[in-house]
Structures are given as C-alpha cells and as structure tokens.
Design a protein around this motif. Structure first.
Motif, PDB file in Angstrom:
ATOM      1  N   ASN A  75       3.491   7.637   5.344  1.00  0.00           N
ATOM      2  CA  ASN A  75       3.071   8.912   5.932  1.00  0.00           C
ATOM      3  C   ASN A  75       2.790   8.702   7.421  1.00  0.00           C
ATOM      4  O   ASN A  75       1.647   8.463   7.820  1.00  0.00           O
ATOM      5  CB  ASN A  75       1.827   9.434   5.207  1.00  0.00           C
ATOM      6  N   ASN A  92       8.949   6.099  -7.956  1.00  0.00           N
ATOM      7  CA  ASN A  92       8.487   7.467  -8.229  1.00  0.00           C
ATOM      8  C   ASN A  92       9.612   8.482  -8.398  1.00  0.00           C
ATOM      9  O   ASN A  92       9.425   9.502  -9.071  1.00  0.00           O
ATOM     10  CB  ASN A  92       7.555   7.935  -7.108  1.00  0.00           C
ATOM     11  N   ASP A 112       0.859  -1.184   0.000  1.00  0.00           N
ATOM     12  CA  ASP A 112       0.000   0.000   0.000  1.00  0.00           C
ATOM     13  C   ASP A 112       0.896   1.234   0.000  1.00  0.00           C
ATOM     14  O   ASP A 112       1.507   1.563   1.009  1.00  0.00           O
ATOM     15  CB  ASP A 112      -0.901  -0.028   1.235  1.00  0.00           C
ATOM     16  N   GLN A 113       0.968   1.919  -1.131  1.00  0.00           N
ATOM     17  CA  GLN A 113       1.808   3.101  -1.237  1.00  0.00           C
ATOM     18  C   GLN A 113       1.001   4.393  -1.171  1.00  0.00           C
ATOM     19  O   GLN A 113       1.482   5.451  -1.550  1.00  0.00           O
ATOM     20  CB  GLN A 113       2.622   3.051  -2.538  1.00  0.00           C
ATOM     21  N   SER A 114      -0.222   4.285  -0.649  1.00  0.00           N
ATOM     22  CA  SER A 114      -1.037   5.486  -0.464  1.00  0.00           C
ATOM     23  C   SER A 114      -0.617   6.196   0.822  1.00  0.00           C
ATOM     24  O   SER A 114       0.092   5.636   1.668  1.00  0.00           O
ATOM     25  CB  SER A 114      -2.516   5.112  -0.390  1.00  0.00           C
ATOM     26  N   LEU A 115      -1.079   7.431   0.973  1.00  0.00           N
ATOM     27  CA  LEU A 115      -0.730   8.219   2.157  1.00  0.00           C
ATOM     28  C   LEU A 115      -1.472   7.752   3.405  1.00  0.00           C
ATOM     29  O   LEU A 115      -1.255   8.298   4.485  1.00  0.00           O
ATOM     30  CB  LEU A 115      -0.997   9.703   1.893  1.00  0.00           C
ATOM     31  N   ARG A 116      -2.321   6.767   3.272  1.00  0.00           N
ATOM     32  CA  ARG A 116      -2.970   6.176   4.451  1.00  0.00           C
ATOM     33  C   ARG A 116      -2.024   5.261   5.211  1.00  0.00           C
ATOM     34  O   ARG A 116      -2.259   4.943   6.377  1.00  0.00           O
ATOM     35  CB  ARG A 116      -4.216   5.386   4.039  1.00  0.00           C
ATOM     36  N   ASN A 117      -0.972   4.831   4.559  1.00  0.00           N
ATOM     37  CA  ASN A 117      -0.042   3.871   5.133  1.00  0.00           C
ATOM     38  C   ASN A 117       0.999   4.599   5.989  1.00  0.00           C
ATOM     39  O   ASN A 117       1.738   5.441   5.480  1.00  0.00           O
ATOM     40  CB  ASN A 117       0.654   3.088   4.014  1.00  0.00           C
ATOM     41  N   THR A 168       8.378  -0.729   1.956  1.00  0.00           N
ATOM     42  CA  THR A 168       7.349   0.042   1.243  1.00  0.00           C
ATOM     43  C   THR A 168       7.899   1.386   0.804  1.00  0.00           C
ATOM     44  O   THR A 168       7.661   1.834  -0.322  1.00  0.00           O
ATOM     45  CB  THR A 168       6.117   0.239   2.135  1.00  0.00           C
ATOM     46  N   GLU A 197       5.729  14.427  -2.033  1.00  0.00           N
ATOM     47  CA  GLU A 197       5.438  13.835  -3.335  1.00  0.00           C
ATOM     48  C   GLU A 197       5.705  14.804  -4.484  1.00  0.00           C
ATOM     49  O   GLU A 197       6.179  14.422  -5.539  1.00  0.00           O
ATOM     50  CB  GLU A 197       3.992  13.345  -3.369  1.00  0.00           C
ATOM     51  N   LYS A 230       8.527   2.831  -3.025  1.00  0.00           N
ATOM     52  CA  LYS A 230       7.948   4.124  -3.389  1.00  0.00           C
ATOM     53  C   LYS A 230       9.013   5.051  -3.974  1.00  0.00           C
ATOM     54  O   LYS A 230       8.808   5.694  -5.016  1.00  0.00           O
ATOM     55  CB  LYS A 230       7.321   4.756  -2.155  1.00  0.00           C
TER      56      LYS A 230
END
Length: 317
Positions: free
Chosen positions: A33, A226, A24-29, A218, A177, A222
C-alpha cells in the motif's frame, strides 16, 4: 536417493514458511500500500517508465533530479534548503497587538519574530545545469525535503543493516482487497538506487546500485495467496525492452484472471521511495541465496534435525 529428495522437499517447505512469516502483507507495508503523499516517496513526472528503464538499467546512467522552484538569493545563486534566502519581499510582524507590512532592505536587521515570503526562480543557473539526463518530480512536491529524507534514511539503513532500502519503482498496480474497499497502489519493478550530491549547491543524482533489479516479492506473494494471480518474472535476458515485455505479460495475466479484477490497472508511474523494512531485507537475502541453503549444514539441521553424530540416524519432525 528418495530420502535425499524428501529431505530437499522438507527444506523447501520450511523456507517457504519462513518467507511467509517474515513478509509483512498488512496495509502498513508500502510494498503493498504505497502512499504517494508520504515523506519517503517522491513521484516523478518525467521521463516515462520505459525511458527510465532504458537509461537507469540498460545504459546505467546517472540522472540528475531537476528542481523547478529554487530559492534564489541576492547574488542569483541557489540558497541551501536549510538557509533563509536573503531577499524577503514582505514582512509581517507577529508581535501581539501589532500588524504591519513593510518592505525591507537587504541590510536591515530584523529583531522580532517574522514570517517571510521569498523570491523563487524557475530559471536555470550555473550551479544547477540541466540536461537530457534528468528526472523531473511532479509539480507541487516538496522535493528538497523528500530528497533529504530519502538520502538520510537510505544512509542510516545501509550503516545499521547493510541492506538496500531505496528504490526507483517502475510501474504501480492499482488493486483492492475486496470489491467494496478503496483502490491501493503497489510498486511492481524495483530498481535499487543510490542518491547523492557533491554539495548543497549541486543537484541530487541517482544511480542504480549493484543489488540487481527485482519484482516486488511481497506483492507477488499477496496476489498468489489471496487472488491466485501470478506476478510474472522479468525476462531472463530483458534487453532494452524488458520492462515493456513484462508489463504486457502482466496485463495479459490480469485480463485472464476474471471479471472481478477488470477494474485493476497498471499505472505507468515511477517513484523514488523507501520500501524495504529490516524483515524484507531478510526475505531478499534468503531468496537471493536460496540455491545455497540446501548445502548449508545449519539450515539442514533446522529443517530435519539430523543428529547422526549423536544417534547414528536422522530424526525428522
């Protein structure tokens, strides 16, 4: 030989794809973050991350968590965080139409809803001995509340998934980001720990478990995908100064990445935190056992669908 090599390359590509989908590379992780104000994060004021590396990893010491503001009862002992201390200094009634303040004796019974202001103490008491082998959270943190949450969630995860979710994170990367987005924090070196205490009147203690120190995989993925920035590995034989060497290498990599990343920084902070999700546990398991996967028939079938028993050949999609 060429066919075997081709099959192994297919397997490696498939595993990489699985890992990418699981991470999970979303900012919820929190691995991407990390929010220091979360109830699952306890920021530490001391010792330094280099001293923590030495004591927790190199010396494998058990460290006590020092708590400055301790609720003290009338006997001079620590009250459990679930218990109401016995000496309120002030009483304010909440009965409609009445607002009074008065001193209370210890034996007075209170029958109406009240709000209390309790005495606290910074002094050392016999039930909580302090020594050099301790960690000190940042001032103002709800230490007892967070520690109980960390212990509870860690225990539940172990019972339900059998995986490690509680870590001592050494070093935080301050990154963002885009140039216009706010800075975020992500943990760098993850030390698996356990947290425990003998009783409610004893201090919490942390100790490294047997799962092994790791880099934030993770975050590594990322940054590589990116930003083309490589998060280095820990030294193969890190020794007493392994973390210092690692941070030096990472700073060098960031400095060579270009002016776009000039504002990125490594904060030498340490936190106790719940970091792994169930998916991350699967990622860790795959990465740990990756050398064995190409020898496992079921994974070979998932990768190249070799049906020799049925077709006499190997069909590859």
């Amino acid at each position: 030989m060429a066919n075997i090599q081709n099959q192994k390359q297919q397997l490696d590509l498939k595993i990489d794809k699985w890992l990418e989908q699981l991470q999970d590379q979303s900012l919820r992780n929190p691995l991407i973050n990390l929010k220091l104000t979360s109830q699952s994060v306890l920021e530490l004021e001391s010792p330094t991350i280099l001293d923590l590396y030495k004591s927790v990893i190199w010396e494998e010491s058990r460290l006590k968590v020092r708590i400055e503001d301790l609720p003290i009862n009338s006997s001079g002992q620590i009250s459990d965080e679930n218990q109401i201390p016995l000496i309120p200094t002030k009483l304010t009634t909440t009965k409609p139409g009445i607002s009074t303040e008065s001193s209370l004796s210890p034996d007075k019974q209170v029958t109406e809803p009240t709000q209390h202001t309790f005495q606290t103490s910074h002094r050392n008491v016999d039930r909580v001995p302090y020594n050099a082998k301790e960690i000190v959270p940042v001032p103002g943190a709800k230490v007892l509340q967070v520690l109980r949450n960390l212990q509870s969630r860690s225990k539940s995860a172990t019972e339900e998934h059998g995986g490690q979710v509680l870590f001592l994170a050494l070093g935080l990367l301050s990154w963002k980001e885009t140039e216009d987005s706010p800075f975020l924090l992500a943990p760098l070196v993850l030390v698996p720990i356990s947290i425990s205490r003998e009783s409610v009147l004893k201090p919490y203690q942390i100790k490294m478990t047997d799962d092994g120190v790791s880099i934030n995989a993770t975050l590594r993925s990322k940054l590589e995908q990116n930003f083309a920035i490589k998060l280095p590995d820990l030294p193969e034989e890190p020794g007493e100064h392994g973390l210092e060497q690692y941070l030096h290498t990472l700073r060098k990599n960031l400095s060579q990445a270009g002016s776009r990343f000039a504002a990125w920084a490594i904060q030498e902070k340490a936190v106790l935190a719940i970091l792994n999700t169930p998916y991350q546990l699967m990622v860790n398991d795959i990465e740990t056992n990756r050398p064995l996967i190409d020898k496992t028939p079921i994974f070979q079938l998932l990768t190249r669908a070799c049906y020799e028993l049925l077709t006499g050949g190997c069909y590859t999609w």
